[in-house]
Scaffold this motif. Sequence first.
Motif, PDB file in Angstrom:
ATOM      1  N   LEU A 202       0.826  -1.211   0.000  1.00  0.00           N
ATOM      2  CA  LEU A 202       0.000   0.000   0.000  1.00  0.00           C
ATOM      3  C   LEU A 202       0.861   1.263   0.000  1.00  0.00           C
ATOM      4  O   LEU A 202       2.057   1.222   0.269  1.00  0.00           O
ATOM      5  CB  LEU A 202      -0.924   0.001   1.223  1.00  0.00           C
ATOM      6  N   SER A 203       0.222   2.369  -0.296  1.00  0.00           N
ATOM      7  CA  SER A 203       0.911   3.656  -0.339  1.00  0.00           C
ATOM      8  C   SER A 203       1.312   4.095   1.069  1.00  0.00           C
ATOM      9  O   SER A 203       0.776   3.615   2.077  1.00  0.00           O
ATOM     10  CB  SER A 203       0.007   4.720  -0.952  1.00  0.00           C
ATOM     11  N   GLU A 204       2.233   5.037   1.137  1.00  0.00           N
ATOM     12  CA  GLU A 204       2.687   5.553   2.431  1.00  0.00           C
ATOM     13  C   GLU A 204       1.525   6.159   3.214  1.00  0.00           C
ATOM     14  O   GLU A 204       1.434   6.012   4.438  1.00  0.00           O
ATOM     15  CB  GLU A 204       3.790   6.599   2.216  1.00  0.00           C
ATOM     16  N   ASN A 205       0.636   6.826   2.503  1.00  0.00           N
ATOM     17  CA  ASN A 205      -0.520   7.445   3.156  1.00  0.00           C
ATOM     18  C   ASN A 205      -1.397   6.397   3.843  1.00  0.00           C
ATOM     19  O   ASN A 205      -1.812   6.558   4.991  1.00  0.00           O
ATOM     20  CB  ASN A 205      -1.347   8.207   2.115  1.00  0.00           C
ATOM     21  N   LEU A 206      -1.658   5.283   3.140  1.00  0.00           N
ATOM     22  CA  LEU A 206      -2.488   4.231   3.715  1.00  0.00           C
ATOM     23  C   LEU A 206      -1.750   3.479   4.814  1.00  0.00           C
ATOM     24  O   LEU A 206      -2.361   3.042   5.802  1.00  0.00           O
ATOM     25  CB  LEU A 206      -2.946   3.264   2.621  1.00  0.00           C
ATOM     26  N   GLN A 207      -0.443   3.328   4.675  1.00  0.00           N
ATOM     27  CA  GLN A 207       0.345   2.710   5.737  1.00  0.00           C
ATOM     28  C   GLN A 207       0.226   3.510   7.031  1.00  0.00           C
ATOM     29  O   GLN A 207       0.042   2.943   8.113  1.00  0.00           O
ATOM     30  CB  GLN A 207       1.814   2.623   5.311  1.00  0.00           C
ATOM     31  N   LEU A 341      -6.963  -4.739  -0.251  1.00  0.00           N
ATOM     32  CA  LEU A 341      -7.686  -4.304   0.935  1.00  0.00           C
ATOM     33  C   LEU A 341      -7.155  -5.040   2.160  1.00  0.00           C
ATOM     34  O   LEU A 341      -6.950  -6.250   2.113  1.00  0.00           O
ATOM     35  CB  LEU A 341      -9.188  -4.572   0.789  1.00  0.00           C
ATOM     36  N   ALA A 342      -6.945  -4.312   3.228  1.00  0.00           N
ATOM     37  CA  ALA A 342      -6.514  -4.904   4.488  1.00  0.00           C
ATOM     38  C   ALA A 342      -7.534  -4.574   5.554  1.00  0.00           C
ATOM     39  O   ALA A 342      -7.833  -3.396   5.795  1.00  0.00           O
ATOM     40  CB  ALA A 342      -5.140  -4.365   4.897  1.00  0.00           C
ATOM     41  N   SER A 343      -8.103  -5.586   6.187  1.00  0.00           N
ATOM     42  CA  SER A 343      -8.994  -5.339   7.313  1.00  0.00           C
ATOM     43  C   SER A 343      -8.146  -5.055   8.542  1.00  0.00           C
ATOM     44  O   SER A 343      -7.078  -5.634   8.727  1.00  0.00           O
ATOM     45  CB  SER A 343      -9.920  -6.533   7.559  1.00  0.00           C
ATOM     46  N   LEU A 344      -8.633  -4.171   9.388  1.00  0.00           N
ATOM     47  CA  LEU A 344      -7.931  -3.811  10.624  1.00  0.00           C
ATOM     48  C   LEU A 344      -8.818  -4.132  11.818  1.00  0.00           C
ATOM     49  O   LEU A 344      -8.822  -3.431  12.828  1.00  0.00           O
ATOM     50  CB  LEU A 344      -7.556  -2.324  10.606  1.00  0.00           C
ATOM     51  N   GLY A 345      -9.576  -5.190  11.684  1.00  0.00           N
ATOM     52  CA  GLY A 345     -10.584  -5.566  12.663  1.00  0.00           C
ATOM     53  C   GLY A 345     -11.887  -5.840  11.932  1.00  0.00           C
ATOM     54  O   GLY A 345     -11.926  -5.935  10.705  1.00  0.00           O
ATOM     55  N   ARG A 346     -12.956  -5.953  12.677  1.00  0.00           N
ATOM     56  CA  ARG A 346     -14.219  -6.383  12.096  1.00  0.00           C
ATOM     57  C   ARG A 346     -14.940  -5.300  11.307  1.00  0.00           C
ATOM     58  O   ARG A 346     -15.782  -5.609  10.474  1.00  0.00           O
ATOM     59  CB  ARG A 346     -15.130  -6.898  13.215  1.00  0.00           C
ATOM     60  N   ASP A 347     -14.633  -4.033  11.564  1.00  0.00           N
ATOM     61  CA  ASP A 347     -15.422  -2.967  10.962  1.00  0.00           C
ATOM     62  C   ASP A 347     -14.643  -1.984  10.097  1.00  0.00           C
ATOM     63  O   ASP A 347     -15.255  -1.205   9.363  1.00  0.00           O
ATOM     64  CB  ASP A 347     -16.138  -2.165  12.066  1.00  0.00           C
TER      65      ASP A 347
END
Length: 395
Positions: A202-207, A341-347
């Motif tokens: 992913l991009s630096e912004n999304l990281q 896409l990376a989930s960071l939990g359920r929501d």
Amino acid sequence: MCMTSIVIAGAGYGGVMAGRKFEKAMQPFTLINKHSYHQFITWLHEAAGGRHRIDDYKVELSEVFRQSIVTQIKDEVTFIDRQQRKVIGKKGEYPYDYAMIALGSAPEFFGIKGLAEYSLQLRSIETARQIRTHIEQQFTAYREDQDETHLRIVVGGAGLTGIEFVGELMDWLPDLCDRLGIPNNRFEVQNIEAAPAILPALSENLQTKAKKILEEKGVRIRTNTKITKVEADAVYLESGEVVHAKTIVWTGGVRANPVLKNSGFTCDGRGRAKVNAYLQSIDDERVFVIGDCASFESAGRPLPPTAQLATQMGDVAATNLLALSKGEQMVHFQPKILGTLASLGRDVGVGFIAGMQTSGTPAGIAKELSKVKYLWQLGGLRMVTRNRRSLVREY
């Protein structure tokens, strides 16, 4: 009808998509797989992290394919004999006219002493079950001796699997603590990564957004931190620090299934068999190699081992195998990165779709919709209906 003998070795993302293509063409094939089921490997962080029942993350192959088309064999492939045109397993030998090798990957430990022996790896339904059970046992043990290391979890690697897993843990562990009568502020999750940033795809912004979300949830993210040795309850860092933890999970890299190299295929440094533009092994035009087993170069470098690309490879390789068997023109494989896409939990999550960045709840919804898309590819409305309630979160 063409009576060509086709063997698919492996029922991961690439293998099942190739099988679906053969099924639509009414081409009989033999499918050899270690298990009787297809695993949703890219969703296993949810299984290990307590979201749904473990067995929701698999589907029996008999539910995916019509039994009149497929000959399903439960066996573990150990060797590809290209001279005799046989796929060799622990239980038998399977002759072919054409073979599709889709055996997936194995963990990459980068020579770190003790890592293979003392870490848990999120690789399958059974390892997800092992990790989930292990964490529950450690938290239960804390109530007996109050040893804080029972509540400390170290996850090595900050790619998609590692990051999605720690995100899932931060939603599950408070509930687990409540159930066991443990204060919510006692557990600790560390994510340790040797590289300078998380989520390299992913991009630096999304990281940055992902790191902020996870840290707000309570994850301790440690980039530029190299693991040098692992023992049963300890992770040694290059700085000299020792992190004591009863749960150590490794998600830091993969290499191709060793069967390829052991069978004499020309491989790259990660053990992936080199293929041409049609996804044929450069060593044998009758053998197609796909998914994590294939070293396909795009823009001068091998493609990453992702489920998205494996499904594309399975479809194109099956098309080309059928064309080759009929003496027709094959097509070049042209990879399409539709999004990550990376989930960071359920929501919540982060990622991009068709070049558009997304984060927060919209990314979380997009991640859930990507499940529906794959289930549709796997078996149409029947498969979506079968799995939607157990696997796809309602919003």
